[in-house]
Design a protein around this motif. Structure first.
Motif, PDB file in Angstrom:
ATOM      1  N   ALA A 296    -119.214  13.936 -73.350  1.00  0.00           N
ATOM      2  CA  ALA A 296    -118.192  13.654 -74.342  1.00  0.00           C
ATOM      3  C   ALA A 296    -117.282  14.741 -74.554  1.00  0.00           C
ATOM      4  O   ALA A 296    -117.712  15.685 -74.528  1.00  0.00           O
ATOM      5  N   PHE A 297    -115.854  14.148 -74.699  1.00  0.00           N
ATOM      6  CA  PHE A 297    -115.011  15.046 -75.180  1.00  0.00           C
ATOM      7  C   PHE A 297    -114.183  14.688 -76.363  1.00  0.00           C
ATOM      8  O   PHE A 297    -114.100  13.699 -76.684  1.00  0.00           O
ATOM      9  N   TYR A 298    -113.846  15.786 -77.314  1.00  0.00           N
ATOM     10  CA  TYR A 298    -113.100  15.714 -78.446  1.00  0.00           C
ATOM     11  C   TYR A 298    -111.814  16.377 -78.031  1.00  0.00           C
ATOM     12  O   TYR A 298    -111.935  17.665 -77.955  1.00  0.00           O
ATOM     13  N   VAL A 299    -110.561  15.678 -77.968  1.00  0.00           N
ATOM     14  CA  VAL A 299    -109.326  16.285 -77.809  1.00  0.00           C
ATOM     15  C   VAL A 299    -108.491  16.201 -79.158  1.00  0.00           C
ATOM     16  O   VAL A 299    -108.378  14.993 -79.822  1.00  0.00           O
ATOM     17  N   ASP A 300    -107.976  17.426 -79.601  1.00  0.00           N
ATOM     18  CA  ASP A 300    -107.558  17.578 -81.034  1.00  0.00           C
ATOM     19  C   ASP A 300    -105.957  18.335 -80.840  1.00  0.00           C
ATOM     20  O   ASP A 300    -106.060  19.449 -80.625  1.00  0.00           O
ATOM     21  N   ASP A 301    -104.929  17.623 -81.114  1.00  0.00           N
ATOM     22  CA  ASP A 301    -103.611  18.435 -81.117  1.00  0.00           C
ATOM     23  C   ASP A 301    -103.596  19.275 -82.401  1.00  0.00           C
ATOM     24  O   ASP A 301    -103.444  18.691 -83.607  1.00  0.00           O
ATOM     25  N   ARG A 302    -103.321  20.452 -82.376  1.00  0.00           N
ATOM     26  CA  ARG A 302    -103.387  21.393 -83.428  1.00  0.00           C
ATOM     27  C   ARG A 302    -102.097  21.304 -84.220  1.00  0.00           C
ATOM     28  O   ARG A 302    -102.181  21.526 -85.229  1.00  0.00           O
ATOM     29  N   ASP A 303    -101.238  20.868 -83.390  1.00  0.00           N
ATOM     30  CA  ASP A 303     -99.760  20.559 -84.039  1.00  0.00           C
ATOM     31  C   ASP A 303     -99.581  19.280 -84.764  1.00  0.00           C
ATOM     32  O   ASP A 303     -98.454  18.875 -85.471  1.00  0.00           O
ATOM     33  N   ASP A 304    -100.574  18.277 -84.560  1.00  0.00           N
ATOM     34  CA  ASP A 304    -100.480  17.247 -85.309  1.00  0.00           C
ATOM     35  C   ASP A 304    -101.649  16.401 -85.394  1.00  0.00           C
ATOM     36  O   ASP A 304    -102.440  15.852 -84.578  1.00  0.00           O
ATOM     37  N   SER A 305    -102.177  16.592 -86.650  1.00  0.00           N
ATOM     38  CA  SER A 305    -103.592  16.193 -87.002  1.00  0.00           C
ATOM     39  C   SER A 305    -103.788  14.650 -86.645  1.00  0.00           C
ATOM     40  O   SER A 305    -105.160  14.246 -86.686  1.00  0.00           O
ATOM     41  N   SER A 306    -102.889  13.974 -86.702  1.00  0.00           N
ATOM     42  CA  SER A 306    -103.257  12.521 -86.643  1.00  0.00           C
ATOM     43  C   SER A 306    -103.216  12.032 -84.932  1.00  0.00           C
ATOM     44  O   SER A 306    -103.717  11.176 -84.740  1.00  0.00           O
ATOM     45  N   SER A 307    -102.950  13.116 -84.175  1.00  0.00           N
ATOM     46  CA  SER A 307    -103.412  12.981 -82.727  1.00  0.00           C
ATOM     47  C   SER A 307    -104.620  13.487 -82.114  1.00  0.00           C
ATOM     48  O   SER A 307    -104.717  14.699 -82.232  1.00  0.00           O
ATOM     49  N   HIS A 308    -105.370  12.638 -81.793  1.00  0.00           N
ATOM     50  CA  HIS A 308    -106.880  13.095 -81.270  1.00  0.00           C
ATOM     51  C   HIS A 308    -107.411  11.881 -80.553  1.00  0.00           C
ATOM     52  O   HIS A 308    -107.044  10.777 -80.546  1.00  0.00           O
ATOM     53  N   SER A 309    -108.180  12.344 -79.616  1.00  0.00           N
ATOM     54  CA  SER A 309    -109.060  11.395 -78.729  1.00  0.00           C
ATOM     55  C   SER A 309    -110.601  11.725 -78.512  1.00  0.00           C
ATOM     56  O   SER A 309    -110.776  12.972 -78.629  1.00  0.00           O
TER      57      SER A 309
END
Length: 367
Positions: A296-309
């Motif tokens: 399992a992966f969690y991907v989080d854009d540090r510059d945009d809190s609304s963008s994650h997978s």
């Protein structure tokens, strides 16, 4: 006297032949032809269309559902005194259409290098995998399956550092469980010594059932149009650290990575960003002929809190023989904001906003 002279000549010839034979024995060499072919069926309930929306279901024959289809040659010559010359050339191929795949689009676009190895380490020159990629592979619970693994998430952020052209590297011998690798790739841009240059380094510890990897990749100098137009040389900075531990038939792995690249959108496909990637998974050798893996992966854009997978996958491989296996895999990806991480390198490299589920089944044969 004549008899003695004849005996001396015979002895001299015998010594010369023995010396020649010893020299030839020192220069033992070998060449190996190898490869692996993989054909699979892929189903997903959603796809990414040209407008960036859900394009509907798909069911297709794909190349490399589990392992990258490839072939190559490797060789080694013993030079004596602990020295050895090595080489490897490797090409990606598509079982689906017979063309190039799983490479940088060149004939031997996966690997093409020569090296000199000694008890003090190995120096390698040519097209090769970066130390960063080797660390990412070591830390992936699913060993870079082409479906639902670290390589899919990696490629969703950048292709750079996978196949490094114009590269020189050094790998140290193992000392008390520690080893290291460093690489520098020259950009090869006339009149611009810096453009396209990249660096990568790996520090590894392996002892008993414990494995720890820490690696960096700095390919931030790809700042000319010739590089930005090529996904294998687009600018990126990456870091990864993680560990794995084997408990008999079970190996558990966990890692953290960060990918930082210019954020771009092309034909509604997002590329780059400042993504943190958290991963946890395991591999279970159930039987001598049956493997089970999950991650399992969690991907989080540090510059945009609304963008994650969130990406998760489960796979099994059944070995009919040492060279032939059948596989089945299921997975899901849930994208939010502008993230469009996919499930499969072939067939669903990117997925639309929301939840996408998919599955593959197929066969691999190695030689």
């Amino acid at each position: 006297m004549k008899g003695l002279a004849a005996k001396r000549r015979a002895a001299t010839i015998a010594v010369a032949v023995a010396a020649c034979w010893a020299g030839c024995a020192h220069a033992q060499s070998s060449v190996t032809l190898y490869g692996e072919l993989d054909a699979g069926l892929l189903y997903t309930n959603r796809t990414l269309n040209a407008q960036g929306d859900n394009g509907g279901k798909q069911f297709s024959l794909i190349n490399s559902g589990y392992a990258p289809s490839r072939f190559g040659m490797s060789g080694k010559e013993d030079l004596g005194g602990g020295l050895a010359a090595k080489f490897q050339i490797e090409s990606g191929v598509s079982v689906a259409n017979g063309g190039f795949d799983n490479s940088n689009t060149n004939l031997f676009g996966r690997q093409a290098w020569v090296s000199l190895a000694s008890p003090y380490g190995e120096v390698k020159a040519g097209l090769q995998y970066s130390p960063y990629l080797e660390a990412a592979f070591d830390l992936d619970p699913r060993s870079f399956s082409q479906f639902g693994s670290a390589i899919v998430v990696y490629a969703g952020n950048s292709f750079n550092g996978i196949f490094d052209s114009n590269a020189i590297s050094y790998t140290s011998p193992e000392i008390a469980g520690f080893s290291a690798s460093v690489l520098m790739a020259l950009g090869g841009v006339p009149g611009n010594f810096v453009a396209g240059r990249q660096y990568s380094a790996l520090l590894k510890y392996a002892r008993g059932g414990l494995n720890i990897d820490a690696a960096i990749l700095d390919a931030s100098q790809s700042d000319v149009p010739a590089f930005n137009a090529n996904p294998f040389t687009a600018p990126v900075e990456a870091r990864i650290i993680g560990a794995g531990y084997s408990f008999s038939a079970v190996t558990v792995k966990a890692s953290f990575a960060n990918y930082k690249a210019p954020l771009t959108f092309s034909e509604n496909v997002r590329s780059g960003g400042n993504n943190n990637v958290y991963n946890l998974g395991f591999a279970y050798h159930v039987l001598p002929y049956l493997d089970l893996t999950a991650t399992a992966f969690y991907v989080d854009d540090r510059d945009d809190s609304s963008s994650h997978s969130v990406v998760a996958a489960l796979g099994t491989q059944y070995f009919l023989s040492r060279h032939t296996s059948l596989y089945a895999q299921v997975g899901m990806v849930d994208n939010h904001g502008t993230e469009n991480i996919g499930l499969s390198l072939d067939g669903l490299m990117h997925a639309p906003h929301g939840t996408t589920v998919g599955a593959t089944m197929g066969m691999t044969h190695s030689f």
